[in-house]
Scaffold this motif. Structure first.
Motif, short mmCIF file in Angstrom:
data_model
loop_
_atom_site.label_atom_id
_atom_site.label_comp_id
_atom_site.label_asym_id
_atom_site.label_seq_id
_atom_site.Cartn_x
_atom_site.Cartn_y
_atom_site.Cartn_z
N ASP A 150 0.85 -1.19 0.00
CA ASP A 150 0.00 0.00 0.00
C ASP A 150 0.89 1.25 0.00
O ASP A 150 1.19 1.83 1.05
CB ASP A 150 -0.92 -0.02 1.22
CG ASP A 150 -2.00 1.05 1.15
OD1 ASP A 150 -1.83 2.03 0.39
OD2 ASP A 150 -3.02 0.92 1.85
N GLU A 164 0.30 4.27 -1.06
CA GLU A 164 -0.35 5.53 -0.67
C GLU A 164 -0.36 5.70 0.85
O GLU A 164 -0.03 6.77 1.37
CB GLU A 164 -1.77 5.59 -1.24
CG GLU A 164 -1.82 5.70 -2.75
CD GLU A 164 -0.95 6.85 -3.27
OE1 GLU A 164 -1.09 7.98 -2.73
OE2 GLU A 164 -0.13 6.62 -4.18
N GLU A 207 10.72 6.07 -2.51
CA GLU A 207 9.46 6.70 -2.12
C GLU A 207 9.53 7.27 -0.71
O GLU A 207 8.96 8.32 -0.42
CB GLU A 207 8.31 5.68 -2.23
CG GLU A 207 8.01 5.24 -3.65
CD GLU A 207 7.65 6.41 -4.55
OE1 GLU A 207 6.96 7.34 -4.09
OE2 GLU A 207 8.07 6.40 -5.73
N LYS A 252 3.30 6.31 2.05
CA LYS A 252 3.79 7.68 1.86
C LYS A 252 3.12 8.65 2.83
O LYS A 252 3.76 9.57 3.34
CB LYS A 252 3.55 8.11 0.40
CG LYS A 252 4.49 7.41 -0.58
CD LYS A 252 4.36 7.94 -1.99
CE LYS A 252 3.13 7.41 -2.69
NZ LYS A 252 3.11 7.77 -4.13
N GLU A 253 1.84 8.42 3.08
CA GLU A 253 1.12 9.26 4.05
C GLU A 253 1.77 9.15 5.43
O GLU A 253 2.00 10.15 6.12
CB GLU A 253 -0.34 8.82 4.12
CG GLU A 253 -1.16 9.54 5.17
CD GLU A 253 -2.55 8.95 5.31
OE1 GLU A 253 -3.10 9.00 6.43
OE2 GLU A 253 -3.09 8.41 4.31
#
Length: 847
Positions: A331, A333, A427, A336-337
């Motif tokens: 995951d 996303e 990332e 990164k959050e």
């Protein structure tokens, strides 16, 4: 305010439930991280309380800034060590009003200008001790000290060189460490220094520099000379255009010594200094006080003087969806959050650190010493606070990378796995720097930010190429933190994340010879691993995840599996052929080089090698590490910490001897066979015997009992060594046998040691063996045994026997602190061959 306290047992039981029955994780948490005062009172019942403490304090700082994170938001990030895991010092110190200590894990120190006078050397020594007493590790460089034989303007006329000062700093560490509870030291030196060869050899001498790690700062010119077979110029001062001393050396010969010592003793580590400086973002501000001079003791944070690192790890496994299935995905996303939030939390911790430093300064001001005594310590912390707030340096890293790769069905060490690891780190770097830029916009940039200074930095340019908009925003708004990232060893925190990463701790009821294993019995977990055969022994730390892999792939966890079926399952698992000895070591080095491109500080990775590897392999790994862009490299060859030291007397240490005061390599899975010593003694006219199992020459387990009981453990008088062998009878029950070789060369076996000793002795032996197995220093194990209050006379006799047997393994010269010689009443007792010797009057006592 009266705060609720908990007994050790209460906290342990609650933590045991929290960790799904993992006793080691529960003990580690209660002993190291639960909030407690100087009297040992425990104020937290389980990690739930700790995570609320952390969330509450960080939320307090968040409220000072726009768009604050709530305590609830923060707790959910910390809970069960699932996503964000503050490391060591922050976890212990945040919200802890019982200790006056820093939140920084490690520091680097060093004085400006010429600093090779006795005054400067002693000042560094004092600063090192002042930091270590606050729980910090320390690194500093010795390249400024004049080489041996240099003229000096004092009565000595010539300099002693580096080595005596290495010993000085090492001894200070041992003094303040208090049996390993505080402090760690890194000493470094430039390969250009004329005494670098003596520095490299110093730790190979018995009893020398035992309180420090050592690393050599190697430049590209030296490496090129090694490869080309040419000479290399050493000089002092090392960075001078007009050195006062120069000499040319054969670079290959010195390199061979570095390789030999690393192969032999796991030190020195190497720091590829030109790579470190070229890639360093803080060194864009070198003239403003951010010139990197050394690293912290583990090597993952190159630092300027008086800067420090605070560490936090992101649990990669928790971002795998549908782990171990063909549908497994990462995951990105959510990852990164959370990275952005982690960077923000780290910046909050800087403010908490500043508060801690203020309390340290208040403590210094309140001390009863004179201003003359207090001033140097106060000035030290003022320098640290200035550097902390000026650069706001952070250390966001990762943990559980191997588990993440396995859960995604990658095999660690393959090209495919390395590609994915590099993508993860890329990332992470982009998200962390994006967060730092956002905070600069909201909270202000670090004090000396200047985009012009950074425009030629290779790391910054990589970010610019990967995300042009991020770079434009950075130029416009600045950045909150001078540097952000690292990959540090997660140590004991990894024990806690292994059992709480959202994995139900189930245990497979394996059957061997139809013996059922009780999944509610803690000992059965060890039996379970044993019974899966040799192929699975390598994967003991992954047993929770292995069960999850089976469950995810449709295997019945209630089925009765044969040994052959379990072996087949293991070979299908993504953990198969993924241990440190399975992975291609060159591939691991190249993987480190690729990931290093996206880490602005450094990576602390030790390449673990089997005992039989050659020096040529170590040479190949070190050269490859330099070529592929690593900032440093360290190797550990199995057993290399034991039997490598040269005696300072006329006799050489035996190869199987061990400095049992050195931190051991933890071997939690008991090998089937252990070399063993036999210790015979007499207590109250009774004959006793102890069997001491050894790993790398260090006591790993001990069994003690009567030698002439009805069962009879009768050994020939000449037998002093053998093997303790773990075996199973026809019913699948585990036993321990002792095997020795008689005078005629035949192997003789005494079966069932566990059945020949009193059950009470055996159970206490299991307790002491567990303490030995997980690395408690031998002198502390002896203190533990001495402090046991036991009711019966016979069990106290057993206790004395254990103490006597273990004293044999104390290194000669170990001091017995706090006790006086009964003859001369001086506190000058040391151990020699297990006997207490008074170094003042010569009195001795054995047993």
């Amino acid at each position: 305010m009266n705060r609720k306290t908990y007994t050790f047992d209460e906290a342990f039981e609650a933590s045991l439930t929290y960790f799904g029955g993992d006793e080691l994780a529960a003990k580690v948490w209660v002993n190291k991280y639960a909030l407690k005062d100087a009297f040992g009172n425990i104020y937290e019942k389980s990690p739930v309380d700790m995570h609320y403490r952390l969330a509450s304090e960080i939320a307090r700082i968040e409220k000072k800034h726009p768009n604050p994170l709530s305590e609830k938001d923060l707790f959910e990030l910390f809970d069960r060590f699932r996503y964000i895991v503050p490391q060591g010092s922050p976890m212990t110190g945040i919200g802890n009003d019982f200790q006056i200590a820093s939140l920084s894990n490690c520091f680097v120190i060093g004085l400006d200008g010429q600093a090779d006078s006795y005054g400067a050397i002693i000042r560094i020594d004092e600063e090192q001790v002042q930091l270590m007493k606050r729980r910090g590790g320390v690194g500093h460089d010795l390249s400024h000290i004049r080489p041996k034989g240099s003229p000096v303007k004092n009565s000595a006329l010539t300099s002693t060189g580096l080595v005596p000062f290495m010993e000085r700093y090492s001894n200070s560490t041992r003094e303040v460490a208090q049996d390993g509870r505080r402090g760690a030291l890194m000493l470094s030196v430039s390969i250009k220094h004329p005494d670098s060869e003596s520095f490299i050899d110093a730790k190979m001498v018995e009893g020398k520099v035992t309180g420090a790690n050592v690393s050599v700062k190697i430049d590209d010119e030296f490496m090129q000379a090694v490869i080309n077979g040419t000479e290399y110029q050493q000089q002092y001062p090392v960075s001078s255009d007009n050195p006062t001393f120069k000499k040319n050396i054969n670079a290959s010969e010195l390199w061979e010594k570095i390789i030999h010592n690393a192969w032999k003793s796991a030190e020195p580590g190497v720091l590829f200094w030109d790579t470190i400086i070229k890639e360093s973002v803080p060194d864009c501000y070198a003239d403003l006080g951010f010139r990197t001079v050394s690293t912290n003791p583990c090597g993952e944070i190159p630092l300027c003087p008086y800067d420090s690192c605070r560490l936090l790890a992101i649990n990669l496994y928790s971002y795998v969806q549908n782990p171990f299935t063909p549908q497994a995905t990462f995951d990105f996303e959510l990852f990164k959050e959370h990275v952005e939030l982690a960077q923000r939390i780290m910046d909050d911790i800087i403010d908490l650190e500043s508060e801690k430093i203020e309390k340290i300064l208040e403590k210094i001001d309140a001390d009863p010493e004179s201003n003359e005594v207090r001033q140097s310590e106060r000035h030290l912390w003022e320098k640290i606070q200035t550097k902390t707030l000026q650069g706001r340096r952070t250390g966001v890293g990762i943990t559980a990378e191997g588990d993440m790769l396995a859960a995604l069905n990658f095999r660690y060490g393959t090209e495919e796995a390395t590609d994915f690891s590099e993508k993860i780190q890329r990332e992470l770097a982009l998200a962390a720097y994006r967060s730092s830029v956002k905070m600069a916009k909201e909270r202000g940039a670090f004090e000396i930010f200047d985009a012009k200074r950074e425009e030629n930095n290779p790391f910054i340019n990589r970010l610019r190429e990967a995300d042009p908009q991020l770079y434009k925003d950075m130029v416009k708004y600045g950045r909150r933190n001078i540097a952000c990232l690292t990959i540090a060893p997660t140590g004991t925190t990894s024990l806690m994340t292994q059992t709480t990463s959202g994995i139900e701790p189930v245990f497979l009821p394996v059957y061997k010879r139809r013996r059922k294993v009780n999944p509610n019995d803690a000992d059965a977990r060890v039996d379970f691993v044993d019974e899966t055969g040799d192929a699975f022994e390598e994967y003991i730390v992954y047993h929770h995840k292995f069960m999850t892999w089976m469950q995810a792939n449709g295997y019945d966890l209630t089925k009765h599996y044969t040994q052959e079926e379990v072996d087949e399952l293991v070979e299908k698992s993504p953990y198969y052929k993924a241990t440190s000895n399975d992975v291609d070591w060159l591939q691991k080095v190249r993987m480190q080089g690729r990931i290093q491109k996206w880490v602005d500080h450094s990576i602390s990775v030790t390449i673990n090698l089997p005992a039989d590897v050659s020096e040529e392999l170590v040479n190949t790994l070190y050269i490859e590490a330099w070529k592929c862009g690593c900032k440093g490299c360290t190797v550990y060859r199995d057993g290399s910490r034991s039997g490598v030291l040269i005696s300072t007397g006329n006799e050489k240490k035996k190869k199987d001897d061990c400095n049992c005061m050195e931190p051991p390599v933890i071997v939690s899975k008991r090998p089937k066979d252990l070399d063993a010593d036999v210790v015979k003694f007499q207590n109250n006219r009774e004959k006793w015997i102890a069997f001491v199992g050894l790993v790398n020459g260090r006591p790993y387990e001990i069994f003690t009992g009567l030698a002439d009981d009805e069962e009879g453990i009768m050994l020939p008088k000449n037998v002093s060594k053998g093997k303790i062998i773990k075996s199973y009878d026809e019913n699948g029950n585990k036993h321990y046998d002792f095997q020795f070789t008689n005078k005629r060369g035949y192997k003789m076996t005494i079966e069932g040691l566990d059945g020949k000793f009193d059950p009470e002795y055996w159970n206490y032996a299991k307790l002491i063996s567990g303490v030995l197995r997980y690395g408690m220093p031998i002198d502390q194990v002896i203190k533990l045994v001495q402090g046991m209050e036991l009711d019966s006379e016979s069990i106290n006799t057993w206790k004395n026997g254990v103490e006597r047997a273990l004293k044999k393994y104390l290194p000669n010269g170990t001091e017995l602190k706090g006790q006086k010689c009964p003859n001369c009443e001086m506190e000058t007792l040391t151990y020699q061959e297990g006997c207490l010797i008074c170094t003042n009057c010569g009195a001795s006592k054995c047993g």
